[in-house]
Enzyme design. Structure first.
Site, PDB file in Angstrom:
ATOM      1  CB  CYS A 159     -16.015   4.983 -11.117  1.00 19.97           C
ATOM      2  SG  CYS A 159     -14.687   4.724 -10.181  1.00 19.97           S
ATOM      3  N   GLY A 160     -14.120   5.894 -13.202  1.00 28.62           N
ATOM      4  CA  GLY A 160     -13.143   6.247 -14.086  1.00 28.62           C
ATOM      5  C   GLY A 160     -11.879   5.428 -13.748  1.00 28.62           C
ATOM      6  CB  THR A 161      -9.588   5.573 -11.178  1.00 29.95           C
ATOM      7  OG1 THR A 161     -10.466   5.776 -10.017  1.00 29.95           O
ATOM      8  CG2 THR A 161      -8.888   6.766 -11.619  1.00 29.95           C
ATOM      9  N   GLY A 162     -11.993   3.033 -11.201  1.00 29.32           N
ATOM     10  CA  GLY A 162     -12.501   2.231 -10.242  1.00 29.32           C
ATOM     11  C   GLY A 162     -12.115   2.278  -8.858  1.00 29.32           C
ATOM     12  CB  ILE A 163     -10.083   4.908  -6.793  1.00 29.36           C
ATOM     13  CG1 ILE A 163      -8.762   4.102  -7.581  1.00 29.36           C
ATOM     14  CG2 ILE A 163      -9.814   4.822  -5.276  1.00 29.36           C
ATOM     15  CD1 ILE A 163      -7.575   5.045  -7.643  1.00 29.36           C
ATOM     16  N   GLY A 164     -13.037   5.110  -6.662  1.00 26.74           N
ATOM     17  CA  GLY A 164     -14.170   5.771  -5.929  1.00 26.74           C
ATOM     18  C   GLY A 164     -15.216   4.755  -5.674  1.00 26.74           C
TER      19      GLY A 164
ATOM     20  CG  ASP B  23     -18.304   7.355 -12.664  1.00 27.43           C
ATOM     21  OD1 ASP B  23     -18.167   6.563 -13.619  1.00 27.43           O
ATOM     22  OD2 ASP B  23     -17.932   7.783 -11.874  1.00 27.43           O
ATOM     23  CG  HIS B  24     -19.400  10.741 -15.604  1.00 31.35           C
ATOM     24  ND1 HIS B  24     -19.733  10.459 -14.390  1.00 31.35           N
ATOM     25  CD2 HIS B  24     -18.256  11.375 -15.914  1.00 31.35           C
ATOM     26  CE1 HIS B  24     -18.979  11.132 -13.475  1.00 31.35           C
ATOM     27  NE2 HIS B  24     -18.115  11.775 -14.420  1.00 31.35           N
TER      28      HIS B  24
ATOM     29  NE  ARG C 245      -2.855 -20.193   2.287  1.00 28.35           N
ATOM     30  CZ  ARG C 245      -2.730 -20.775   1.191  1.00 28.35           C
ATOM     31  NH1 ARG C 245      -3.543 -22.192   1.300  1.00 28.35           N
ATOM     32  NH2 ARG C 245      -2.448 -20.835  -0.019  1.00 28.35           N
ATOM     33  CG  HIS C 246      -7.166 -18.593   1.012  1.00 26.20           C
ATOM     34  ND1 HIS C 246      -6.307 -17.720   1.094  1.00 26.20           N
ATOM     35  CD2 HIS C 246      -6.649 -19.676   0.097  1.00 26.20           C
ATOM     36  CE1 HIS C 246      -5.105 -17.867   0.429  1.00 26.20           C
ATOM     37  NE2 HIS C 246      -5.423 -19.239  -0.301  1.00 26.20           N
TER      38      HIS C 246
ATOM     39  CG  HIS D 249      -5.630 -16.326  -2.497  1.00 28.20           C
ATOM     40  ND1 HIS D 249      -4.495 -15.744  -2.277  1.00 28.20           N
ATOM     41  CD2 HIS D 249      -5.620 -17.649  -3.196  1.00 28.20           C
ATOM     42  CE1 HIS D 249      -3.520 -16.960  -2.779  1.00 28.20           C
ATOM     43  NE2 HIS D 249      -4.235 -17.663  -3.376  1.00 28.20           N
TER      44      HIS D 249
HETATM   45  C1  RB5 Z   1     -15.425  11.072 -12.550  1.00 24.68           C
HETATM   46  O1  RB5 Z   1     -14.711  12.160 -12.928  1.00 24.68           O
HETATM   47  C2  RB5 Z   1     -14.419  10.128 -11.492  1.00 24.68           C
HETATM   48  O2  RB5 Z   1     -13.936  10.892 -10.355  1.00 24.68           O
HETATM   49  C3  RB5 Z   1     -14.755   8.877 -11.233  1.00 24.68           C
HETATM   50  O3  RB5 Z   1     -15.187   8.277 -12.458  1.00 24.68           O
HETATM   51  C4  RB5 Z   1     -13.897   7.869 -10.472  1.00 24.68           C
HETATM   52  O4  RB5 Z   1     -12.613   7.894 -11.322  1.00 24.68           O
HETATM   53  C5  RB5 Z   1     -13.795   8.195  -9.176  1.00 24.68           C
HETATM   54  O5  RB5 Z   1     -12.833   7.440  -8.495  1.00 24.68           O
END
Ligand code: RB5
Length: 149
Positions: free
Chosen positions: A64-69, A7-8, A132-133, A97
């Site tokens: 993404c910004g954090t990689g989480i979403g 994303d951005h 195992r893996h 693994h």
């Molecule tokens: C976008 O502002 C931000 O929410 C997205 O890049 C990401 O970090 C979400 O997990």
């Protein structure tokens, strides 16, 4: 072939990784985004997940910004095992693994040098194939089957 998308919030890191791939002649497919304009990470994540799931690409990188979403989004696709990594050790374990087929990165939390080390480790480390893996990965697949509509 490696599918890559962001994303951005991950756009600048995606471009830096593409620069590394270009310099090493590593083939990749850029699935967007193409600017710093705001987009939804799930819309790009699904393109990378589809490219890997279809077999068109061997693996993927999502940012993404954090990689989480974006990691949450791509992990909804059956057969995708995305690993959010913040250092090369995690990247090595994700391959050895977990046989992760998608690497997730946070463009706003990683410096470019560290991110490139994570990418290099991820793409150069094979799955260990230890039973195992494999058994644990098979159990993940069984969970996917269990929750199929
Ligand atoms: C976008 O502002 C931000 O929410 C997205 O890049 C990401 O970090 C979400 O997990």
């Amino acid at each position: 072939m490696i599918a890559i998308g962001s994303d951005h919030g991950g756009y600048e890191l995606k471009e830096a990784i593409k620069g590394y791939f270009d310099s090493e002649k590593i083939p990749y497919k850029d699935l967007g985004t193409c600017s710093l304009e705001s987009v939804d990470y799930s819309d790009i994540g699904i393109l990378v997940a589809e490219a890997v799931k279809s077999g068109e690409c061997d693996s993927g990188i999502v940012i993404c910004g954090t990689g989480i979403g974006i990691s949450i989004a791509v992990n909804k696709v059956p057969g995708i095992r995305a690993a959010l990594c913040t250092d090369p050790y995690m990247a090595r374990m994700a391959r050895e693994h977990n046989d992760a087929n998608v690497l997730a990165l946070g463009g706003r939390v990683l410096g470019e040098g560290l991110a490139l080390e994570i990418v290099k480790t991820f793409i150069s480390t094979p799955f260990s194939h230890e039973s195992r893996h494999q058994n644990r990965i098979d159990k993940i697949s069984a969970i996917e089957e269990q929750y199929k509509e």
